[in-house]
Design a protein around this motif. Structure first.
Motif, mmCIF file in Angstrom:
data_model
loop_
_atom_site.group_PDB
_atom_site.id
_atom_site.type_symbol
_atom_site.label_atom_id
_atom_site.label_comp_id
_atom_site.label_asym_id
_atom_site.label_seq_id
_atom_site.Cartn_x
_atom_site.Cartn_y
_atom_site.Cartn_z
ATOM 1 N N ILE A 280 1.016 -1.472 0.065
ATOM 2 C CA ILE A 280 0.126 -0.266 0.234
ATOM 3 C C ILE A 280 1.002 1.089 0.179
ATOM 4 O O ILE A 280 0.505 2.173 -1.010
ATOM 5 C CB ILE A 280 -0.843 0.264 1.372
ATOM 6 C CG1 ILE A 280 -1.688 -0.723 0.995
ATOM 7 C CG2 ILE A 280 -1.773 1.799 1.741
ATOM 8 C CD1 ILE A 280 -3.063 -0.439 0.524
ATOM 9 N N LEU A 281 2.198 1.344 0.674
ATOM 10 C CA LEU A 281 2.875 2.409 0.565
ATOM 11 C C LEU A 281 3.188 2.897 -0.377
ATOM 12 O O LEU A 281 3.427 4.089 -1.409
ATOM 13 C CB LEU A 281 3.873 1.778 2.258
ATOM 14 C CG LEU A 281 3.497 2.724 3.489
ATOM 15 C CD1 LEU A 281 4.683 2.135 3.997
ATOM 16 C CD2 LEU A 281 2.394 4.339 3.375
ATOM 17 N N ASP A 282 4.272 1.613 -1.432
ATOM 18 C CA ASP A 282 4.195 1.625 -2.600
ATOM 19 C C ASP A 282 3.495 2.402 -3.956
ATOM 20 O O ASP A 282 3.530 3.059 -4.124
ATOM 21 C CB ASP A 282 4.922 0.268 -2.824
ATOM 22 C CG ASP A 282 5.179 0.561 -3.952
ATOM 23 O OD1 ASP A 282 5.894 1.709 -4.431
ATOM 24 O OD2 ASP A 282 5.306 -0.293 -5.410
ATOM 25 N N ARG A 283 1.887 2.345 -3.014
ATOM 26 C CA ARG A 283 0.796 2.982 -4.293
ATOM 27 C C ARG A 283 0.624 4.194 -3.855
ATOM 28 O O ARG A 283 0.154 4.521 -4.480
ATOM 29 C CB ARG A 283 -0.679 1.745 -3.946
ATOM 30 C CG ARG A 283 -0.510 0.140 -4.550
ATOM 31 C CD ARG A 283 -0.023 0.496 -5.729
ATOM 32 N NE ARG A 283 -1.867 0.795 -6.731
ATOM 33 C CZ ARG A 283 -2.454 0.004 -6.785
ATOM 34 N NH1 ARG A 283 -3.063 -1.277 -6.305
ATOM 35 N NH2 ARG A 283 -3.689 0.637 -7.163
ATOM 36 N N VAL A 284 0.526 4.528 -3.031
ATOM 37 C CA VAL A 284 0.391 6.011 -2.354
ATOM 38 C C VAL A 284 1.710 6.583 -2.129
ATOM 39 O O VAL A 284 1.847 7.727 -2.556
ATOM 40 C CB VAL A 284 -0.189 5.792 -1.120
ATOM 41 C CG1 VAL A 284 -1.585 5.294 -0.963
ATOM 42 C CG2 VAL A 284 0.743 5.597 0.324
ATOM 43 N N GLY A 285 2.523 5.786 -3.462
ATOM 44 C CA GLY A 285 4.528 7.085 -3.009
ATOM 45 C C GLY A 285 5.137 7.298 -1.793
ATOM 46 O O GLY A 285 5.521 8.571 -1.470
#
Ligand SMILES: Nc1ncnc2c1ncn2[C@@H]1O[C@H](COP(=O)(O)OP(=O)(O)OP(=O)(O)O)[C@@H](O)[C@H]1O
Ligand SMILES: [Mg+2]
Lengths: 224, 344
Positions: free
Chosen positions: A129-134
């Motif tokens: 998720i952190l990757d998805r929200v950058g």
């Protein structure tokens, strides 16, 4: 069966002996996996409708059906359980926990929703998720060191980390500039599509409507 | 993941302040109750170190052991009927040492008993405190009303009465000095219920201690201070957590909105309260033990492990109550309140 629908919903506020009907019989159905936006003038009852739908305050009359179960007739503990496991929330401000790092905020949400996963899987989910929200590079940062836009992205990550069925967002971009707002909207669009989350959001900003599937206009407590 | 612990870690200063206040208040409480207990030993070790049982004095004495006279026939009957029963008398008085210096003592004489020293006429057994003041075994001591003199036979530990060292003498010598045949008091050991003996009033160990002039006054004022400190620390907990909770109303609202149980918010507060209290208590228990070691020799300070444990439990309970009362506001927080209030 619709995943989420609202049936003849009414809300009356009492101020002293003054009774004021704010929602005057709302009917609304959310399409699964799609984003529905509530728009309308200030004071038309958008936030009131959203919070009742999300089980954050009681209705005066009518039904809110989630998976065909009427949440307006549930006990507050049953509603809490649904909020924790099936709903996600984003508001105008991020409302993060000041003493938890980004990573811990998300881990807390997994605990609250009682998702049963081992530590390895937990790491994976949060990193994903952190990757998805950058925000992969900010996972050990505390909220006080994040910008407004970054905070809001953490709030969005927290709202979807437990894979809720419905996401409620009340003016999620109202505290951001246009460029940041667009980033947030496309993030919401992107995440809800891939995770198949049904979304109800309120916005003031007509520019944001290009990111939504349906627009419901409200005026004076009615859908118009 | 314990968010209670994370909050403490992130707000070390805030929690250390609470911790150090609890540390100071509890340390003061330990020291004062050590003093209360030390003073009570210093005052009445003779009675305090008896097993629990019943004391009897004459009803007409009106709770003043000085005025009590126990009828000889009643005495003989009880000593006969009850195993380990003992009759004894105590009078405050003076002894003159070899350099003719006056020493205040409590003269004690008794019937045969394992709890009271038995001495031959002309002999005397003294509390250890007199040895520290320079008396020796073999010294001869005199008394105005006593024709011959007393030879010090030995010293015994922890025998004090009304803050004076006890001097055990023989019944004959006692009669010669005070001119009474009857004993003042009867003591029967054992937890069993009081016997009703005609003409006698019965006292528990504690009640009897309170008939000693100065004893109850001393203990009452010190115990009052101890309880004040405990109440103050309870209020400190209450006020501290109240202020912390007021600051966190918004946070509690948002946590409730995302589905955190109210009971979990209480558990968070209790965990923090327990952590801070246990840490502070550990430190103050350690410090009070240290104080035990470095306290001046003649300072009557005596803190038992039992008292320490009891007080620690009281602190935990009081802290719990204080935190919980102030935490009742958490119950009232509405999730919506926080969302409408804006940024946290
Ligand atoms: N708790 C309450 N008690 C009394 N009146 C309320 C309460 N909450 C909302 N209202 C009233 O209900 C009406 C609708 O409020 P609501 O917040 O739903 O409007 P909105 O459409 O979200 O407006 P905005 O776009 O400004 O956020 C307002 O007139 C408001 O004053
Ligand atoms: Mg609104």
């Amino acid at each position: 069966m619709d995943i989420f629908s609202i049936d003849e919903l009414r809300k009356t506020f009492t101020n002293g002996d003054m009774k004021e009907e704010i929602l005057k019989g709302i009917n609304l159905t959310l399409k699964e996996g799609e984003i529905t936006a509530l728009v309308g003038p200030s004071g038309s009852g958008k936030s009131t409708l959203l919070t009742i739908a999300a089980g954050l305050q009681p209705a005066s009359d009518g039904k809110v059906l989630f998976n065909d179960i009427n949440i307006t007739s549930m006990t507050s503990e049953q509603v809490r359980d649904i909020r924790a496991k099936q709903f996600g929330f984003v508001f105008q401000f991020a409302h993060l926990v000041p003493f938890l790092t980004v990573w811990e905020q998300l881990s807390l949400m997994l605990d609250v929703s009682e998702v049963k996963i081992n530590n390895e899987k937990r790491e994976q989910e949060i990193d994903y998720i952190l990757d998805r929200v950058g925000l992969s590079n900010r996972k050990h940062a505390y909220p006080s060191s994040l910008s407004g836009g970054e905070k809001q992205r953490v709030a969005i990550a927290r709202a979807v980390i437990h894979k809720p069925k419905v996401l409620f967002a009340d003016e999620p971009t109202a505290s951001l500039d246009t460029k940041k707002s667009k980033e947030i909207m496309s993030l919401i669009q992107d995440l809800t599509k891939t995770l198949n989350i049904t979304t109800l959001m309120v916005t003031h900003d007509e520019e944001m409507l290009s990111y939504v599937d349906h627009v419901v206009r409200m005026s004076d407590g009615r859908v118009v | 993941m314990s968010i209670a612990w994370k909050e403490i870690k992130k707000n070390k200063v805030r929690f250390s302040i609470l911790g150090s206040i609890i540390f100071l208040v509890s340390l003061l409480t330990f020291i004062i109750s050590g003093l209360a207990n030390g003073l009570s030993q210093d005052n009445a070790a003779l009675i305090k170190n008896l097993p629990s049982g019943h004391f009897y004095m004459n009803e007409d004495a009106e709770e003043n052991y000085n005025l009590s006279r126990i009828d000889g026939s009643i005495r003989e009957q009880i000593l006969h009927d009850q195993k380990d029963a003992v009759a004894f008398s105590i009078q405050m008085g003076f002894l003159n040492d070899e350099s003719d210096k006056q020493r205040s003592v409590a003269f004690v004489t008794s019937t045969n008993s394992k709890w009271f020293e038995q001495v031959a006429p002309g002999e005397i057994i003294l509390d250890r405190s007199l040895e520290k003041e320079g008396m020796k075994v073999g010294d001869t001591l005199t008394h105005k009303q006593y024709k011959s003199s007393f030879v010090v036979k030995k010293f015994v530990d922890q025998k004090k009465f009304s803050h004076a060292p006890v001097a055990y003498i023989n019944k004959e010598s006692y009669n010669e000095i005070y001119r009474v045949e009857e004993m003042q008091l009867l003591f029967t050991p054992g937890e069993d219920s009081t016997q009703n003996i005609k003409g006698l009033q019965s006292f528990s160990n504690k009640d009897f201690l309170n008939t000693i002039p100065s004893y109850s006054a001393e203990q009452m004022s010190l115990n009052m201070i101890v309880w004040f400190l405990i109440v103050i620390s309870g209020m400190l907990f209450g006020i501290f957590f109240y202020m912390m909770n007021v600051q966190k109303i918004g946070l509690y609202g948002i946590l409730k909105a995302i589905g955190v149980k109210t009971s979990d918010l209480f558990k968070m507060m209790w965990t923090q309260m327990l952590f801070i209290t246990i840490l502070s208590l550990t430190l103050s228990v350690g410090s009070s033990q240290l104080f035990n070691k470095v306290a001046p020799e003649d300072m009557p300070y005596h803190l038992t492990n039992e008292t320490t444990l009891q007080l620690s439990i009281v602190f935990l309970v009081i802290g719990f109550i204080g935190a919980t009362l102030s935490g009742l506001q958490i119950k009232k927080v509405e999730p919506l309140q926080a969302i409408q209030q804006g940024e946290v």
